[in-house]
Design a protein around this motif. Structure first.
Motif, PDB file in Angstrom:
ATOM      1  N   PRO A  32       0.790  -1.107   0.057  1.00 51.75           N
ATOM      2  CA  PRO A  32      -0.011  -0.082   0.124  1.00 51.75           C
ATOM      3  C   PRO A  32       1.032   1.262  -0.238  1.00 51.75           C
ATOM      4  O   PRO A  32       2.086   1.168   0.361  1.00 51.75           O
ATOM      5  CB  PRO A  32      -0.679   0.053   1.240  1.00 51.75           C
ATOM      6  CG  PRO A  32      -0.075  -1.155   2.022  1.00 51.75           C
ATOM      7  CD  PRO A  32       0.739  -1.952   1.320  1.00 51.75           C
ATOM      8  N   ALA A 140      -3.799  -2.470   4.484  1.00 59.62           N
ATOM      9  CA  ALA A 140      -3.443  -1.008   4.615  1.00 59.62           C
ATOM     10  C   ALA A 140      -2.196  -0.801   5.390  1.00 59.62           C
ATOM     11  O   ALA A 140      -1.567   0.281   4.975  1.00 59.62           O
ATOM     12  CB  ALA A 140      -4.791   0.039   5.273  1.00 59.62           C
ATOM     13  N   ASP A 429      -8.990  -0.780   7.002  1.00 61.75           N
ATOM     14  CA  ASP A 429      -8.472   0.450   6.353  1.00 61.75           C
ATOM     15  C   ASP A 429      -9.113   2.029   6.824  1.00 61.75           C
ATOM     16  O   ASP A 429      -9.849   2.649   6.404  1.00 61.75           O
ATOM     17  CB  ASP A 429      -8.633   0.209   4.909  1.00 61.75           C
ATOM     18  CG  ASP A 429      -8.170   1.605   4.234  1.00 61.75           C
ATOM     19  OD1 ASP A 429      -7.203   2.179   4.495  1.00 61.75           O
ATOM     20  OD2 ASP A 429      -8.693   1.719   2.847  1.00 61.75           O
ATOM     21  N   ILE A 433      -7.044   4.279   2.878  1.00 64.83           N
ATOM     22  CA  ILE A 433      -6.191   4.487   1.801  1.00 64.83           C
ATOM     23  C   ILE A 433      -6.345   3.867   0.454  1.00 64.83           C
ATOM     24  O   ILE A 433      -6.138   4.419  -0.590  1.00 64.83           O
ATOM     25  CB  ILE A 433      -4.730   3.637   2.417  1.00 64.83           C
ATOM     26  CG1 ILE A 433      -4.102   4.735   3.534  1.00 64.83           C
ATOM     27  CG2 ILE A 433      -3.827   3.286   1.163  1.00 64.83           C
ATOM     28  CD1 ILE A 433      -3.038   3.934   4.156  1.00 64.83           C
TER      29      ILE A 433
END
Lengths: 449, 245
Positions: A32, A140, A429, A433
């Motif tokens: 990520p 994430a 998350d 993100i």
């Protein structure tokens, strides 16, 4: 990692947005990005699901390794960037087939999970997510996590159909379907109007594992909804003529080398095509053999067919209307469409089986209609907003993988399990993100905590 | 037993495509690089797609002291070893010209390491009087330019080394081919400005394997780079030194 800024779009070529593309070649580089990202496989969703305007888009096209095939049990494990075409090349010669396939094989496994795609066998076999045994996700916070219907089921069913908004799908283990040949045994039945077509698709006597109906979208009045119901199943060894090879070799494909002018597809040309197609294909009442490629992926034989719709692109409008309201709802949609004088080159009707467990998955028991509509002017958006109202009134929904214009309000009304999904998204998350043009348009995860 | 090819630096896009092109022809493969996880993934993939035997092992180009033992383990695993592709390389960055520590790594990875493993390979194939060595150099080694002359010097040295090796092994019937790719669409070049006529790794990989069936000893890929470099090599130095390349 070095990134490249370029304008990209989905398959419908609308909208087009500048994105910062990152294309890792190593599995460990599927990570990520703090500043936000969305993952893009083959970019075959139609609208804005794989776009992140002025933000990061992680391309998985080079992280596409097949990892393991258990040829006894029929389990394929592969990186999410592998396409269905690549998987088929390996599994069909070993007597296996994809459990569910959409109308193109040029999609990634990850994309199939994220959109929880369906095929012509939804009424028998459910959607793609129903056959995923396990996946490895990259979350994430960078953690890798195995999830399956048994392990972390909440995250699993939020990711199936979750449009890539819960994390990066790294690896997928898929349960395959056994087949005795690469051929399909197919039957066509023509129907003179929508009512007949519904009857054909509902009749257990004509039903088969794969069913779909092609509609003449320009037919009106008493012929509204005339079309051809197509039934098929994987041909058994006994059904093949002796001496025929059990695998089917794909034909050479052609490609559309340039953007067609916008007027190329009009009521006249589409009408002529439809009349021809209806009379030719409707005659195939006797069962016939077809390779799996032309049967499942007729449009894949024409590379870049999206260019037929001209530079401004097109929209695919796909909706589902549940249960007993389906006939009335679909009829109203078709009436509004033919009243608008906007020809749809492709119109496809299909009966769905029961709704699956994916919280944002599209399919639900009822009928789904898909229409390809070129973008000529703003009027199309008004028409589609009107169709949304019809769909909502009948308790249906619109397919996010095809969508580029649904409103945040309509989305919430169409997807009643959104709130359950949102809780899982926020836990996995919290900083949102994973976001895309689609998620921002639908104001996903923008609710106050 | 099918003939085997050793691929060094097997996790790059060009190497992966070259390995696939060999596998398509039925060659068994031994893949080597530093990244074990990637090797495992690529090996599994090639085995599934092409149904050939694929083994893998750790190889570090800069750790020259380990090369002899490494090469012996390859020969032990693959007694039918018939050829090798030297595909590792390290572009480094612009600062390498000013900071020798960075430059030293570029030279070690692209030249010193290559010379080391090539010597073991050559000593193995020479008495057998068969086999091939394909070295992937670069058009950057054809002329020194201010933008990347450390990398260019290392690749140029590799080209010279391969030339000498070809001369030595000719008598034993061992083929030595120098590949000079131009711009290829890989992680090394992705997002770099000013690239043109970029080739796909699949195309380059297929052509590398096909070079074995052709007489050329030095192969530019795609072919037009031969002419681009012909022009660049022939620009007189008094002019060339004034150019911003």
């Amino acid at each position: 990692m070095v990134t490249k800024v370029a304008p990209i779009s989905g398959w419908g070529r609308y909208p087009v947005e500048p994105c910062e593309l990152e294309r890792p070649e190593r599995y460990a580089d599927l990570r990520p990005f703090e500043g936000g990202l969305i993952v893009r496989g083959q970019g075959r969703s139609y609208g804005d699901a794989s776009l992140n305007e002025n933000g990061r888009v992680l391309l998985t096209e080079r992280v596409n390794r097949l990892l393991e095939l258990d040829a006894e049990k029929g389990i394929l494990r592969a990186e999410a960037g592998v396409t269905l075409a690549e998987a088929l090349d390996v599994i069909v010669p070993k007597g296996w087939f994809l459990p569910v396939t959409p109308g193109t094989k040029f999609v990634s496994l990850g994309g199939c999970v994220a959109a929880d795609v369906h095929g012509k066998n939804h009424h028998c076999d459910g959607s793609f997510g129903d056959h995923v045994l396990e996946m490895e996700m990259i979350l994430a916070d960078g953690r890798r996590m195995l999830c399956s219907p048994a392990e972390k089921p909440a995250l699993f069913w939020a990711t199936v159909g979750g449009m890539g908004l819960t994390g990066i799908i790294g690896e997928v283990a898929l349960k395959l379907t056994p087949v005795q040949s690469g051929h399909m045994m197919v039957r066509h039945h023509s129907a003179d109007n929508l009512e007949q077509l519904f009857q054909l698709l509902e009749d257990p006597a004509t039903d088969d594992r794969y069913t779909v109906a092609w509609l003449d979208s320009l037919a009106t009045g008493q012929h509204l909804g005339r079309g051809i119901a197509m039934f098929g199943h994987h041909a058994s060894r006994e059904e093949l003529p002796s001496g025929m090879e059990s695998s089917s070799k794909p034909k050479r494909s052609h490609s559309i080398p340039f953007d067609f002018p916008a007027f190329a597809l009009n009521s006249l040309s589409i009408g002529a095509f439809n009349a021809l197609y209806y009379s030719r294909e409707g005659r195939k009442r006797e069962p016939f053999l077809s390779g799996y490629d032309p049967y499942f992926y007729p449009l894949d034989a024409i590379g870049n067919w999206n260019r037929l719709y001209g530079k401004r692109g097109f929209m695919q409008y796909q909706c589902v209307i549940p249960g007993s309201a389906a006939f009335e709802g679909i009829k109203t949609v078709l009436e509004k469409l033919s009243g608008s004088r906007r020809p749809s080159f492709l119109a496809v009707l299909k009966r769905f089986g029961a709704q699956g467990k994916g919280l944002l998955s599209f399919p639900m028991a009822g009928y789904t209609l898909a229409l390809d509509l070129p973008i000529r002017d703003e009027g199309l958006f008004d028409l589609l907003a009107e169709l949304d109202k019809v769909v909502l009134k009948h308790g249906g929904r619109v397919y996010l993988a095809k969508d580029a214009r649904l409103s945040a309000e309509s989305f919430r009304a169409m997807y009643p399990r959104y709130n359950d999904w949102l809780k899982i998204k926020k836990a996995a998350d919290p900083k949102n993100i994973f976001s895309s043009n689609l998620s921002r348009r639908l104001k996903i995860a923008e609710e106050a905590a | 037993m099918s003939q085997a090819v050793l691929i060094l630096g097997a996790t790059s896009a060009i190497a992966r495509a070259t390995a696939a092109a060999f596998a398509r022809q039925g060659y068994a493969l031994y893949l080597a690089s530093r990244d074990v996880d990637e090797l495992r993934r690529i090996a599994a993939d090639l085995q599934l797609r092409y149904g050939v035997e694929v083994r893998h092992g750790v190889f570090d180009a800069e750790a020259t002291a380990t090369h002899e033992a490494f090469f012996q383990s390859v020969v032990k695993a693959m007694p039918a070893l018939h050829g090798m592709v030297l595909a590792f390389g390290f572009l480094g960055d612009q600062m390498a010209a000013r900071d020798f520590k960075l430059g030293e790594k570029i030279i070690a990875a692209n030249f010193t390491g290559a010379a080391s493993i090539l010597s073991h390979c050559a000593n193995y194939f020479e008495p057998l009087k068969r086999g091939f060595i394909i070295g992937i150099s670069s058009v950057a080694g054809d002329r020194g330019r201010q933008s990347n002359y450390v990398y260019g010097a290392a690749k140029g040295a590799l080209s010279l080394y391969l030339q000498g090796l070809r001369n030595r092994l000719f008598a034993s019937g061992v083929r030595v081919i120098t590949i000079k790719p131009g711009f290829v669409d890989t992680a090394m070049t992705y997002g770099l400005p000013g690239l043109f006529l970029v080739a796909s790794p699949q195309d380059i990989g297929a052509r590398i394997v096909r070079s074995l069936d052709k007489p050329a000893d030095v192969v530019y890929l795609p072919w037009f780079w031969r002419y681009i470099m012909l022009i660049i090599r022939h620009i007189p130095e008094p002019v060339f030194k004034r150019l911003k390349l």
